[in-house]
Motif scaffolding. Sequence first.
Motif, PDB file in Angstrom:
ATOM      1  N   LEU A  90       0.826  -1.210   0.000  1.00  0.00           N
ATOM      2  CA  LEU A  90       0.000   0.000   0.000  1.00  0.00           C
ATOM      3  C   LEU A  90       0.859   1.258   0.000  1.00  0.00           C
ATOM      4  O   LEU A  90       0.481   2.281  -0.572  1.00  0.00           O
ATOM      5  N   GLU A  91       1.998   1.193   0.651  1.00  0.00           N
ATOM      6  CA  GLU A  91       2.906   2.337   0.642  1.00  0.00           C
ATOM      7  C   GLU A  91       3.399   2.606  -0.774  1.00  0.00           C
ATOM      8  O   GLU A  91       3.546   3.761  -1.190  1.00  0.00           O
ATOM      9  N   LYS A  92       3.632   1.529  -1.529  1.00  0.00           N
ATOM     10  CA  LYS A  92       4.040   1.693  -2.924  1.00  0.00           C
ATOM     11  C   LYS A  92       2.923   2.335  -3.736  1.00  0.00           C
ATOM     12  O   LYS A  92       3.165   3.231  -4.561  1.00  0.00           O
ATOM     13  N   VAL A  93       1.678   1.904  -3.489  1.00  0.00           N
ATOM     14  CA  VAL A  93       0.521   2.503  -4.171  1.00  0.00           C
ATOM     15  C   VAL A  93       0.404   3.975  -3.801  1.00  0.00           C
ATOM     16  O   VAL A  93       0.118   4.826  -4.654  1.00  0.00           O
ATOM     17  N   LYS A  94       0.642   4.284  -2.533  1.00  0.00           N
ATOM     18  CA  LYS A  94       0.569   5.662  -2.074  1.00  0.00           C
ATOM     19  C   LYS A  94       1.584   6.537  -2.792  1.00  0.00           C
ATOM     20  O   LYS A  94       1.294   7.674  -3.192  1.00  0.00           O
ATOM     21  N   ARG A  95       2.808   6.004  -2.973  1.00  0.00           N
ATOM     22  CA  ARG A  95       3.832   6.762  -3.690  1.00  0.00           C
ATOM     23  C   ARG A  95       3.422   6.973  -5.150  1.00  0.00           C
ATOM     24  O   ARG A  95       3.649   8.045  -5.724  1.00  0.00           O
ATOM     25  N   GLN A  96       2.820   5.935  -5.750  1.00  0.00           N
ATOM     26  CA  GLN A  96       2.360   6.068  -7.135  1.00  0.00           C
ATOM     27  C   GLN A  96       1.284   7.132  -7.252  1.00  0.00           C
ATOM     28  O   GLN A  96       1.280   7.938  -8.184  1.00  0.00           O
ATOM     29  N   ARG A  97       0.350   7.142  -6.305  1.00  0.00           N
ATOM     30  CA  ARG A  97      -0.703   8.160  -6.317  1.00  0.00           C
ATOM     31  C   ARG A  97      -0.097   9.552  -6.134  1.00  0.00           C
ATOM     32  O   ARG A  97      -0.544  10.519  -6.743  1.00  0.00           O
ATOM     33  N   GLY A  98       0.928   9.636  -5.275  1.00  0.00           N
ATOM     34  CA  GLY A  98       1.580  10.924  -5.074  1.00  0.00           C
ATOM     35  C   GLY A  98       2.217  11.426  -6.354  1.00  0.00           C
ATOM     36  O   GLY A  98       2.151  12.617  -6.677  1.00  0.00           O
ATOM     37  N   THR A  99       2.842  10.516  -7.100  1.00  0.00           N
ATOM     38  CA  THR A  99       3.443  10.888  -8.381  1.00  0.00           C
ATOM     39  C   THR A  99       2.389  11.376  -9.364  1.00  0.00           C
ATOM     40  O   THR A  99       2.582  12.370 -10.070  1.00  0.00           O
ATOM     41  N   GLN A 100       1.241  10.679  -9.380  1.00  0.00           N
ATOM     42  CA  GLN A 100       0.148  11.083 -10.270  1.00  0.00           C
ATOM     43  C   GLN A 100      -0.402  12.449  -9.878  1.00  0.00           C
ATOM     44  O   GLN A 100      -0.706  13.283 -10.738  1.00  0.00           O
ATOM     45  N   ARG A 101      -0.522  12.692  -8.560  1.00  0.00           N
ATOM     46  CA  ARG A 101      -1.031  13.993  -8.102  1.00  0.00           C
ATOM     47  C   ARG A 101      -0.073  15.120  -8.481  1.00  0.00           C
ATOM     48  O   ARG A 101      -0.494  16.201  -8.895  1.00  0.00           O
ATOM     49  N   LYS A 102       1.239  14.865  -8.334  1.00  0.00           N
ATOM     50  CA  LYS A 102       2.217  15.896  -8.691  1.00  0.00           C
ATOM     51  C   LYS A 102       2.161  16.204 -10.189  1.00  0.00           C
ATOM     52  O   LYS A 102       2.315  17.354 -10.595  1.00  0.00           O
ATOM     53  N   ALA A 103       1.917  15.153 -10.995  1.00  0.00           N
ATOM     54  CA  ALA A 103       1.802  15.365 -12.441  1.00  0.00           C
ATOM     55  C   ALA A 103       0.598  16.239 -12.755  1.00  0.00           C
ATOM     56  O   ALA A 103       0.662  17.134 -13.612  1.00  0.00           O
ATOM     57  N   ARG A 104      -0.530  15.999 -12.038  1.00  0.00           N
ATOM     58  CA  ARG A 104      -1.723  16.831 -12.253  1.00  0.00           C
ATOM     59  C   ARG A 104      -1.469  18.265 -11.814  1.00  0.00           C
ATOM     60  O   ARG A 104      -1.937  19.208 -12.441  1.00  0.00           O
ATOM     61  N   GLU A 105      -0.711  18.406 -10.704  1.00  0.00           N
ATOM     62  CA  GLU A 105      -0.404  19.758 -10.228  1.00  0.00           C
ATOM     63  C   GLU A 105       0.451  20.507 -11.240  1.00  0.00           C
ATOM     64  O   GLU A 105       0.250  21.701 -11.469  1.00  0.00           O
ATOM     65  N   ARG A 106       1.416  19.800 -11.863  1.00  0.00           N
ATOM     66  CA  ARG A 106       2.267  20.447 -12.863  1.00  0.00           C
ATOM     67  C   ARG A 106       1.442  20.881 -14.078  1.00  0.00           C
ATOM     68  O   ARG A 106       1.736  21.884 -14.713  1.00  0.00           O
ATOM     69  N   ARG A 107       0.409  20.078 -14.380  1.00  0.00           N
ATOM     70  CA  ARG A 107      -0.451  20.445 -15.514  1.00  0.00           C
ATOM     71  C   ARG A 107      -1.462  21.525 -15.133  1.00  0.00           C
ATOM     72  O   ARG A 107      -2.189  22.026 -15.986  1.00  0.00           O
ATOM     73  N   GLY A 108      -1.509  21.863 -13.853  1.00  0.00           N
ATOM     74  CA  GLY A 108      -2.446  22.893 -13.409  1.00  0.00           C
ATOM     75  C   GLY A 108      -3.878  22.414 -13.373  1.00  0.00           C
ATOM     76  O   GLY A 108      -4.812  23.209 -13.478  1.00  0.00           O
ATOM     77  N   THR A 109      -4.098  21.091 -13.200  1.00  0.00           N
ATOM     78  CA  THR A 109      -5.454  20.534 -13.188  1.00  0.00           C
ATOM     79  C   THR A 109      -6.165  20.889 -11.887  1.00  0.00           C
ATOM     80  O   THR A 109      -5.627  20.696 -10.792  1.00  0.00           O
ATOM     81  N   PHE A 110      -7.381  21.411 -12.006  1.00  0.00           N
ATOM     82  CA  PHE A 110      -8.211  21.728 -10.843  1.00  0.00           C
ATOM     83  C   PHE A 110      -8.910  20.436 -10.419  1.00  0.00           C
ATOM     84  O   PHE A 110      -9.590  19.794 -11.206  1.00  0.00           O
ATOM     85  N   ARG A 111      -8.743  20.061  -9.146  1.00  0.00           N
ATOM     86  CA  ARG A 111      -9.220  18.762  -8.671  1.00  0.00           C
ATOM     87  C   ARG A 111     -10.488  18.906  -7.831  1.00  0.00           C
ATOM     88  O   ARG A 111     -10.510  19.646  -6.850  1.00  0.00           O
ATOM     89  N   VAL A 112     -11.521  18.170  -8.213  1.00  0.00           N
ATOM     90  CA  VAL A 112     -12.797  18.162  -7.503  1.00  0.00           C
ATOM     91  C   VAL A 112     -13.084  16.733  -7.055  1.00  0.00           C
ATOM     92  O   VAL A 112     -12.954  15.797  -7.849  1.00  0.00           O
ATOM     93  N   SER A 113     -13.456  16.551  -5.781  1.00  0.00           N
ATOM     94  CA  SER A 113     -13.769  15.211  -5.273  1.00  0.00           C
ATOM     95  C   SER A 113     -15.186  15.173  -4.715  1.00  0.00           C
ATOM     96  O   SER A 113     -15.621  16.107  -4.032  1.00  0.00           O
ATOM     97  N   LEU A 114     -15.883  14.088  -5.021  1.00  0.00           N
ATOM     98  CA  LEU A 114     -17.200  13.842  -4.444  1.00  0.00           C
ATOM     99  C   LEU A 114     -17.026  13.121  -3.115  1.00  0.00           C
ATOM    100  O   LEU A 114     -16.350  12.096  -3.035  1.00  0.00           O
ATOM    101  N   VAL A 115     -17.635  13.638  -2.060  1.00  0.00           N
ATOM    102  CA  VAL A 115     -17.619  12.976  -0.758  1.00  0.00           C
ATOM    103  C   VAL A 115     -19.056  12.952  -0.241  1.00  0.00           C
ATOM    104  O   VAL A 115     -19.918  13.680  -0.730  1.00  0.00           O
TER     105      VAL A 115
END
Length: 392
Positions: free
Chosen positions: A187-212
């Motif tokens: 799970l820690e490996k998955v967490k790091r992968q998600r972190g990499t994906q989030r940083k990529a979205r941040e570099r692209r300037g993607t506005f993130r919306v989550s349904l809760v």
Amino acid sequence: MSSAASPTPHAAGGPTRAVLVGVDLGGHAPFDPTLDELALLAESAGDVAVARIIARRKAPDAALFVGSGKADEIKAMVAATAAQGVIFDQALSPAQQRNLEQHLGCPVADRTSLILDIFGQRAQSHEGKLQVELARLQYMATRLVRRWSHLERQAGGIGMRGGPGEAQIELDRRMIGDRIKTVKDRLEKVKRQRGTQRKARERRGTFRVSLVGYTNAGKSTLFNALVKARSYAADQLFATLDTTTRQLWLAEAGGSVSLSDTVGFIRDLPHKLVEAFEATLQEAADADLLLHVVDAASPNLAEQMAEVERVLAEIGADTVPQVLVYNKCDLLDDAAQPRADHDEVEAHPGVRRPRVFVSARDGRGLDTLRQVIAGVVRARLNVEPVEPVTTE
């Protein structure tokens, strides 16, 4: 019944007949006097509720949680209804669960094991399955004495000095501990992968919306309606466990935002389950905007909203801006219908939030919701409104 409760086989592979038990411990503990939510949880797990019993105590009984008198009443109800198990609406200690099973003569599950069982059935992705496995292993680790009582037939260590079954129990405890470590590492490996994906979205300037929102508030149905996706949606608790992300085009903002559908929350969601789903729930904590989806037709609306706010605070998402989305307005009586599709309410002293009334099922209010989201995006990014294109 939950697999954690060691259910007995029943005829023809049909649903387990269960007696539901709720204990009112006074104002200091959450309590559902109807046990309706527990019945929905049982149904989601594949069980059928054949009777409901309410007990009232100032504090739980250390041995049987409900006391011997009420335990006898439950035992009589099990016999009268031919029930094959009992489900408690509160969490039981390992000793209480073991004592109740011996007293009642049938498997006993609590709210925690029931939720874990549902999560185990519904997890689809590799990450989701790992998260559920971790939570269930951590739950089982506290119940080894009960679960492995059959091993007392086995001899202990060298020279029979270890006591009945002790060596096997210690072996199983060590195996579970090793497996927990392995799953955590994955799970820690998955967490790091998600972190990499989030940083990529941040570099692209993607506005993130989550349904809760509370489970069964209609998040996945709303998600599908907004992005024309085909995510699984059903009128049941925890229909969706795995996070799904799609692009949502907002003409008023002149671009797209990233929209994620997340796992629903529920009262007394096991803390270990919140911990296990940290990687998934991080989507909400890292979002630029939360769409807090509410079941507008629920009689427990206020309590459900409060529970969502509590979990958001637990995962560090309570400071993320929110839009309240009152869904299922098609189920409201005429007298309860809102006068407008959009207004503002005071969520906390000094904190006002936009509120939009929608029906994800028939499409009411979705255009208004898109406009509200676009307004938040423009305000955060200092973007001028995009005028609609007209043709001669």
